[in-house]
Scaffold this active site. Structure first.
Site, PDB file in Angstrom:
ATOM      1  N   TRP A   1       0.819  -1.217   0.000  1.00  0.00           N
ATOM      2  CA  TRP A   1       0.000   0.000   0.000  1.00  0.00           C
ATOM      3  C   TRP A   1       0.844   1.253   0.000  1.00  0.00           C
ATOM      4  O   TRP A   1       0.528   2.229  -0.684  1.00  0.00           O
ATOM      5  CB  TRP A   1      -1.012  -0.028   1.151  1.00  0.00           C
ATOM      6  CG  TRP A   1      -2.047  -1.079   0.902  1.00  0.00           C
ATOM      7  CD1 TRP A   1      -2.208  -2.263   1.572  1.00  0.00           C
ATOM      8  CD2 TRP A   1      -3.028  -1.089  -0.146  1.00  0.00           C
ATOM      9  NE1 TRP A   1      -3.232  -2.995   1.005  1.00  0.00           N
ATOM     10  CE2 TRP A   1      -3.750  -2.310  -0.038  1.00  0.00           C
ATOM     11  CE3 TRP A   1      -3.366  -0.197  -1.164  1.00  0.00           C
ATOM     12  CZ2 TRP A   1      -4.792  -2.652  -0.913  1.00  0.00           C
ATOM     13  CZ3 TRP A   1      -4.401  -0.528  -2.043  1.00  0.00           C
ATOM     14  CH2 TRP A   1      -5.103  -1.744  -1.916  1.00  0.00           C
TER      15      TRP A   1
ATOM     16  N   ASP B   1      -1.781   6.437   6.713  1.00  0.00           N
ATOM     17  CA  ASP B   1      -2.858   5.585   6.205  1.00  0.00           C
ATOM     18  C   ASP B   1      -3.090   4.532   7.285  1.00  0.00           C
ATOM     19  O   ASP B   1      -2.226   3.702   7.542  1.00  0.00           O
ATOM     20  CB  ASP B   1      -2.419   4.935   4.890  1.00  0.00           C
ATOM     21  CG  ASP B   1      -3.438   3.928   4.346  1.00  0.00           C
ATOM     22  OD1 ASP B   1      -4.420   3.621   5.051  1.00  0.00           O
ATOM     23  OD2 ASP B   1      -3.232   3.433   3.223  1.00  0.00           O
TER      24      ASP B   1
ATOM     25  N   LYS C   1     -12.725  -2.345   6.950  1.00  0.00           N
ATOM     26  CA  LYS C   1     -12.019  -3.265   7.833  1.00  0.00           C
ATOM     27  C   LYS C   1     -12.616  -3.181   9.246  1.00  0.00           C
ATOM     28  O   LYS C   1     -13.253  -4.099   9.696  1.00  0.00           O
ATOM     29  CB  LYS C   1     -10.536  -2.934   7.866  1.00  0.00           C
ATOM     30  CG  LYS C   1     -10.070  -2.522   6.471  1.00  0.00           C
ATOM     31  CD  LYS C   1      -8.933  -3.113   5.907  1.00  0.00           C
ATOM     32  CE  LYS C   1      -8.519  -2.618   4.569  1.00  0.00           C
ATOM     33  NZ  LYS C   1      -8.339  -3.704   3.621  1.00  0.00           N
TER      34      LYS C   1
END
Length: 359
Positions: A102, A171, A195
Site C-alpha cells: 500500500w 494511512d 475493515k
C-alpha cells in the site's frame, strides 16, 4: 438462528453480528419514517442527525481534539494517495516510508503529482519488517511525511507514530479503531472503512485545521479537502447507508468499552495466533516480531503444495477467506474488531488438526 461462519477476509471484512441484526430490523422501516434509511435524503434533518451522531461517536472513540476536521468521504484510501499530494505538496518534496504494497501504491500515485523522496524501504526483505528509523533519509522542509501504519497484505506494522519534523500523515485503513491512538501527533489520518469501520464505500479523513489551511484551493471542488470540511462532508451525496452503518459500529464499540477494551481483546487474539504459529514446525510467520500486525496475520505452510488442500478443508470447516494475497501467497488471517476470540480458537484448532494429518 442462521449459522454464520468465521470470516477472516482482509476487506470488505466482518461486521459485528449485533450491528447486522439491528440493521436488518430497520431495513424496511427506519425510525418510523415509512422508508428505509437508504431511501432518505442526506439533507433531511433525520439523516443529518444520524450523520452527526456517527461523527461525534468517532470523535469520542478516538479522542479527537477540537482542532481537527473529521470527514466522511468517498473514493477509498486509494483516492487519498493522489488527493493528499494535490492538496498539500504542490511545490515541495514529500517524504514517504516504503514498507509494503500500500505504501508502494501511495508512492506511485504521489510521484505523478509531486517530487517524492522515499526515506527508506524494506522491499529487499519482501517487506518483512519496517526499516530502522536511524536509517531514514528525511527531506528538510518536506511537505509532509507519509507512512502506512499497518500493511494489510504483508502483515507488518509500525506500532508508534514516527518522529518527524514534517507534518505527519498516516494511512490507518487496516488498524484504525483497533486500539487507542494519539491523534494530536498527526496532521492527517485517513482510512478506508471496510475493515474496522463498516461497509465499503466510505473513507474517514481526520485533518488538523492548521494543516488544512495550507491546502490548495485551485483544485476541482471534489478534490479539495476544505470544500468537504465546509460542507460537513456533504459537498455531494455521501454514501448514506455506509455512513449510517459505520455509526452503528461506532456505537457498538462504545457500548463494549471503547478502544481500551477492544485493544485488550485484539492483542490477546493476535498473541494466541502468533504463539501457536511460532511453536509449530509446520506453519511460520515471516514478519520481524517487532513489526507484526495485530490485525493481519500472514502464515506459510511448510509445504506450499498443501495450500489448496488447506483452503479447501478450512472452508469446509467454516473458516472463510484465509487465502493470502496473490502477491505473496500462503495464508492470511485478518482478525479485525468483529472477529472474536472464538474465531481464533476455531482457526487454531483446525490448523492443529491439519498439521496432525499432513505434517
Amino acid at each position: 438462528r442462521i449459522m454464520r461462519k468465521w470470516n477472516f477476509s482482509a476487506g470488505p471484512a466482518a461486521i459485528p453480528e449485533e450491528v447486522l441484526k439491528e440493521t436488518q430490523s430497520e431495513l424496511l422501516e427506519w425510525n418510523q419514517s415509512g422508508m428505509s434509511v437508504m431511501e432518505v435524503s442526506h439533507r433531511s434533518p433525520e439523516y443529518i442527525e444520524v450523520a452527526s451522531a456517527a461523527r461525534q461517536d468517532l470523535i469520542d472513540l478516538l479522542d479527537i481534539p477540537d482542532n481537527y476536521q473529521v470527514l466522511f468521504l468517498q473514493g477509498g484510501a486509494t483516492l487519498q494517495f493522489s488527493m493528499i499530494p494535490m492538496n498539500f505538496a504542490a511545490d515541495k518534496t514529500a517524504d514517504y516510508l516504503l514498507t509494503g504494497s500500500w505504501s508502494k501504491k501511495a508512492i506511485a500515485e504521489a510521484s505523478k503529482i509531486t517530487k517524492v523522496n522515499t526515506v527508506a524501504s524494506s522491499e529487499t526483505s519482501n517487506f518483512q519488517n519496517v526499516p530502522d528509523a536511524s536509517q531514514w533519509n528525511h527531506t528538510k522542509d518536506a511537505a509532509y511525511f507519509h507512512y502506512v501504519a499497518n500493511e494489510t497484505i504483508q502483515g507488518n506494522a509500525l506500532h508508534q507514530p514516527p518522529e518527524t519534523k514534517s507534518p505527519l500523515i498516516a494511512d490507518m485503513s487496516s488498524v484504525i479503531l483497533s486500539e487507542p491512538i494519539d491523534v494530536s501527533k498527526f496532521s492527517m489520518i485517513y482510512a478506508g472503512a471496510q475493515k474496522n469501520i463498516g461497509p465499503a464505500g466510505l473513507t474517514i479523513c481526520i485533518i488538523k485545521d492548521e494543516f488544512l489551511a495550507t491546502a490548495s484551493n485551485e483544485l476541482p471542488g471534489m478534490l479539495q479537502y476544505s470544500k468537504h470540511a465546509e460542507s460537513d462532508s456533504m459537498f455531494n451525496t455521501p454514501p448514506t447507508f455506509a455512513w449510517y452503518l459505520a455509526g452503528k459500529v461506532f456505537s457498538w464499540l462504545k457500548t463494549n468499552g471503547g478502544l481500551e477494551a477492544i485493544a485488550k481483546i485484539n492483542h490477546t487474539k493476535a498473541k494466541t495466533l502468533y504463539q501457536f504459529i511460532d511453536t509449530s514446525d509446520f506453519y511460520s510467520n515471516p514478519v520481524a516480531v517487532a513489526n507484526r500486525s495485530i490485525m493481519n496475520v500472514p502464515f506459510i505452510l511448510k509445504d506450499s503444495n498443501l495450500d489448496a488442500q488447506f483452503l479447501h478443508d478450512s472452508k469446509n470447516a467454516g473458516l472463510l477467506n484465509l487465502k493470502g494475497h496473490r502477491s505473496i501467497g500462503g495464508m492470511r488471517a485478518s482478525i479485525y474488531n468483529a472477529t472474536p476470540q472464538d474465531a481464533i480458537d476455531a482457526l487454531i484448532e483446525f490448523m492443529r488438526e491439519f498439521e496432525k494429518k499432513h505434517g
